[in-house]
Design a protein around this motif. Structure first.
Motif, short mmCIF file in Angstrom:
data_model
loop_
_atom_site.label_atom_id
_atom_site.label_comp_id
_atom_site.label_asym_id
_atom_site.label_seq_id
_atom_site.Cartn_x
_atom_site.Cartn_y
_atom_site.Cartn_z
N ASP A 61 0.87 -1.25 -0.05
CA ASP A 61 0.03 0.12 -0.02
C ASP A 61 0.81 1.22 -0.03
O ASP A 61 0.51 2.31 -0.73
N SER A 63 3.86 1.57 -1.33
CA SER A 63 4.46 1.87 -2.52
C SER A 63 3.13 2.44 -3.72
O SER A 63 3.57 3.23 -4.33
N ARG A 64 2.29 1.89 -3.72
CA ARG A 64 1.12 2.30 -4.37
C ARG A 64 0.91 4.03 -4.14
O ARG A 64 0.63 4.58 -5.10
N ALA A 66 2.76 6.01 -2.97
CA ALA A 66 4.13 6.84 -3.43
C ALA A 66 3.82 6.96 -4.92
O ALA A 66 4.17 8.08 -5.37
N GLU A 67 3.59 5.97 -5.61
CA GLU A 67 3.52 6.01 -7.11
C GLU A 67 2.44 6.81 -7.49
O GLU A 67 2.60 7.51 -8.52
N ALA A 68 1.25 6.66 -7.00
CA ALA A 68 0.09 7.61 -7.20
C ALA A 68 0.25 8.76 -7.23
O ALA A 68 0.05 9.96 -8.10
N ALA A 70 3.33 10.53 -7.09
CA ALA A 70 4.56 10.94 -8.22
C ALA A 70 3.93 11.11 -9.51
O ALA A 70 4.65 11.94 -10.18
N LYS A 71 2.72 10.63 -9.96
CA LYS A 71 2.21 11.00 -11.33
C LYS A 71 1.88 12.50 -11.20
O LYS A 71 1.38 13.24 -10.60
#
Length: 71
Positions: A61, A63-64, A66-68, A70-71
């Protein structure tokens, strides 16, 4: 082998205890608790300002999130 004939056989006692449904339920409960309290924590800051703080997440969760962001 038992050294004294009047003592309990530890292996037999252990097999009886570990073979019970109660022991299985306790083990499952501990597994659920560990999964829920994994301790993963994420803090996201931009320009020194805290944008998001989350704790008690599964590592996937974190990492998800952080990825969201970062977009």
């Amino acid at each position: 082998e038992r050294e004294h004939p009047d003592t309990q056989d530890f292996g037999a006692s252990l097999a009886v205890i570990l073979g019970t449904a109660a022991a299985s339920a306790v083990a499952k409960g501990i597994g659920v608790w560990l999964a829920r309290n994994s301790g993963a924590k994420i803090e996201i800051k931009r320009n020194g300002e805290l944008i998001l703080a989350a704790s008690h997440l599964d590592s996937i969760d974190a990492s998800r999130i952080a990825e969201a962001l970062a977009k």
